[in-house]
Enzyme design. Sequence first.
Site, PDB file in Angstrom:
ATOM      1  N   ASP A 195     -20.329   2.147  50.125  1.00 40.12           N
ATOM      2  CA  ASP A 195     -18.909   1.872  50.293  1.00 40.12           C
ATOM      3  C   ASP A 195     -18.180   3.210  50.122  1.00 40.12           C
ATOM      4  O   ASP A 195     -18.778   4.211  49.709  1.00 40.12           O
ATOM      5  CB  ASP A 195     -18.471   0.851  49.242  1.00 40.12           C
TER       6      ASP A 195
ATOM      7  N   ASP B 196     -14.180   3.770  49.030  1.00 33.32           N
ATOM      8  CA  ASP B 196     -13.219   3.850  47.932  1.00 33.32           C
ATOM      9  C   ASP B 196     -13.812   3.294  46.646  1.00 33.32           C
ATOM     10  O   ASP B 196     -14.306   2.170  46.604  1.00 33.32           O
ATOM     11  CB  ASP B 196     -11.945   3.088  48.289  1.00 33.32           C
TER      12      ASP B 196
END
Length: 262
Positions: A7, A9
Amino acid sequence: MPALVFDCDGVLADTERYGHLPAFNQTFQEFGLPVRWSDSDYAEKVKVGGGKERMKTLLTPDFIAAVGLPSDPEALDEQVARWHRRKTEIYTGIIAGGQIPPRPGVRRIAAEADAADWTLAVASTSAEPSVRSVLTHAMGPGLAARFSVFAGDIVPRKKPAPDIYDYAVDQLGLDPADAVVIEDSRNGLLSALGAGLGCAVTTSAYTGLEDFTGAWLVVSSLGDPPPEAVTTEVLSDPFGSRPRPFVRLADLESLRAAAGAK
């Protein structure tokens, strides 16, 4: 071929508190909107996948009328898109300024995976320019170029729906059993699990108290050896991998093998 899928953020850098939140608030100010999200406000907003989707939580009938926004849904979507384009510009400027350091271990473990011929990818429902700016900042240009990037509105539903990971698996031609996902939130974990992918979690600024049932491993960070010397705190370890004092690629490989044998 094994794959390591990050991922963005909260995983590559702790961007939500120090990047996205100030970028949203500056955008609201520039557009004359009577909104400033506090840290506690944003702790709730991050549970909504996607920047435009977070902005749309403002759009109550009273807010639309008070601000003088169009009532036509298509025109309203266009206005939100304008806000979000500006927010992305502000955010990428923050990242380019180098004010937000990469999270411990992400560059190290990605380099290990690359050296071992693992496929590298990022799967995020943030805007693609934002994701690429964080990826380059966290990994450096050379290693970042080794990543496939799947981001933004290329799928119809944002996390916790599995769409972005389903798309990444399809585009990369992966066997889901060969992939390890690194996430930081419950929404991200549910997205990965929904696509049939194993997931390790590194908690971030807003996610430490979330429910990570189903994760292969939950840690405070991936950690780093000296001179950084960031030690991993293990929060959940259902397979008994016991990564010490930091998470190595071999630990992720052992988790993948243990899950496959289960």
